[in-house]
Design a protein around this motif. Sequence first.
Motif, mmCIF file in Angstrom:
data_model
loop_
_atom_site.group_PDB
_atom_site.id
_atom_site.type_symbol
_atom_site.label_atom_id
_atom_site.label_comp_id
_atom_site.label_asym_id
_atom_site.label_seq_id
_atom_site.Cartn_x
_atom_site.Cartn_y
_atom_site.Cartn_z
ATOM 1 N N SER A 18 0.849 -1.201 0.000
ATOM 2 C CA SER A 18 0.000 0.000 0.000
ATOM 3 C C SER A 18 0.881 1.246 0.000
ATOM 4 O O SER A 18 2.057 1.197 0.357
ATOM 5 N N LYS A 21 1.024 3.667 5.466
ATOM 6 C CA LYS A 21 1.051 2.688 6.548
ATOM 7 C C LYS A 21 -0.377 2.275 6.926
ATOM 8 O O LYS A 21 -1.358 2.787 6.385
ATOM 9 N N LEU A 22 -0.475 1.330 7.872
ATOM 10 C CA LEU A 22 -1.764 0.714 8.146
ATOM 11 C C LEU A 22 -2.757 1.668 8.808
ATOM 12 O O LEU A 22 -3.948 1.648 8.504
ATOM 13 N N ASN A 28 4.566 4.184 3.077
ATOM 14 C CA ASN A 28 4.900 2.795 3.378
ATOM 15 C C ASN A 28 5.998 2.319 2.441
ATOM 16 O O ASN A 28 6.051 2.714 1.282
ATOM 17 N N LEU A 54 -7.825 3.067 10.017
ATOM 18 C CA LEU A 54 -7.471 2.024 9.058
ATOM 19 C C LEU A 54 -7.473 2.588 7.643
ATOM 20 O O LEU A 54 -8.424 3.254 7.227
ATOM 21 N N ALA A 58 -4.579 -0.716 2.269
ATOM 22 C CA ALA A 58 -4.041 -1.923 2.899
ATOM 23 C C ALA A 58 -5.128 -2.974 3.066
ATOM 24 O O ALA A 58 -4.894 -4.177 2.871
ATOM 25 N N LEU A 130 -4.502 -9.074 9.411
ATOM 26 C CA LEU A 130 -3.796 -7.792 9.313
ATOM 27 C C LEU A 130 -3.166 -7.413 10.645
ATOM 28 O O LEU A 130 -3.751 -7.655 11.709
ATOM 29 N N GLU A 132 0.051 -4.372 12.334
ATOM 30 C CA GLU A 132 1.074 -3.355 12.068
ATOM 31 C C GLU A 132 2.452 -3.922 12.364
ATOM 32 O O GLU A 132 2.617 -4.764 13.241
ATOM 33 N N SER A 153 3.900 -0.128 9.393
ATOM 34 C CA SER A 153 3.682 -0.631 8.038
ATOM 35 C C SER A 153 2.700 -1.805 8.076
ATOM 36 O O SER A 153 2.696 -2.580 9.032
ATOM 37 N N PRO A 154 1.882 -1.961 7.041
ATOM 38 C CA PRO A 154 0.864 -3.025 7.073
ATOM 39 C C PRO A 154 1.454 -4.392 6.775
ATOM 40 O O PRO A 154 2.163 -4.576 5.781
#
Length: 481
Positions: A18, A21-22, A28, A54, A58, A130, A132, A153-154
Amino acid sequence: MTEFEPVIGLEIHVQLASHTKLFCACPNGVSEDTKPNTAVCPICLGHPGVMPVLTEGALELAVRAGLAMNCKTNNYSSFSRKHYFYPDLPKGYQITQYDEPINGAGYIEITYGPKDNLQKKKIGIHHAHLEEDAAKSSHEAEYSLVDYNRAGSPLLEIVSLPDMRSPDEAYAYLTEIKRLMRWVGASNCDMEKGELRVDVNISLRPKGQEKFGTRAEIKNLNSFKGVREALIYEINRQTGILNNGGTVKQETRQWDKVELVTKPMRSKEDALDYRYFPEPDLPPVILQADWLKHVQATMPELPASKEARFMKAGLSAYDAGVLTSSREISNYFEEVTKSGKVSLKTASNWIQTDLLGLLHADNKDIEDSPIPATKLVALLEMTESGKINRKQAREVFEEIYKNGGNPAEIVEKRGMVQVSDEGQLEAWAKEAMAANPKAVADYQKGNKAAIGALVGGVMKLSKGKANPRVISQLLTKLLCS
């Protein structure tokens, strides 16, 4: 001595591709050139009072990954807090999915074994959730440093069922997961950048026994080769313990890639040790039917489907597997064959042997090929039509690979166009027969291989410009008349 069977399960963390980031808008997947602790914000640094949100990108990639693994997409999922204390976790807990993941049960099919005896097996996926990522720690002799660029980061954690029974099966499973994640654009899976990390669970049980043995977990393996080597070592280690009357401890171990051994890290934690509880700052994830249909509609044809289609068209299982090893290779192959003027087998041979061979030697991917599909098509059409022979085509191919250029122009410039004029070909054939009466006599006595010397004679007279296939047919006609 008791013969034991390995029971292997893998937990794979893939960093989703993505843009952000998550739970925040920070970029990211920043490059290694990015200065430490610059791609951060109060959310991913865990400042008091901040609220995570959210990111849809991601979430969509997680769903696409699940669909690629035949997982059940859960319309309702939620996040929890997983507590542990370490410098790379600024909040003192990790936001993750625990008992309500985005992807439920699924499976993938692996292919393994020698080229002439390929085996297939289904490996179950327990779930894929999912979470982080933590930050990155660097340990020096007297101190440690932490770079929070990666924090938040996801990640998609893919948890397999304990269905693998050998290091080779585990290797094939990893290879297939990487192929699928890259195929649907969920992750780049670059292990050197930490975009794919593997934890291995391995236990032994006497052959024929249903009950599992005590497992050991091997953490953060950073190469497929390392996974295979660590499993081989651990199988031998546990076999020795059990055959000597000992007991395997449930523990977390680490792989020493220098000494090629696993070493104890700590006793294995259970879920209770992490004190999970629902994340109060994030609402549950409820997927709308229209949104999910859109994601499903934008999924590409998956590699298993393409493999089956290629095999139905006449390719071997091995060739179909190589040509679907990545989405980009399969697209290149289909671009070369879509006109129908180049046979599937011809295209397959050139792509696998010639093109991929050179690209591999230069450490390049198919996307970086100096020979676009359109130029390979033009070259192969000239070969298939008999305008140039295979040797000449190889020369043109290498010229384009090194220096670029148009296939037709290179052929014309080098005077490679084969002579197809029947009068000229017959004149050369008769001259070659007159120069080699022994080969003529041998052929007429039943030695059909003798025609090779006559074909060679014609090729010499024509300076390589005669079409060998046409010449062979013409010589056969003249010799039998």
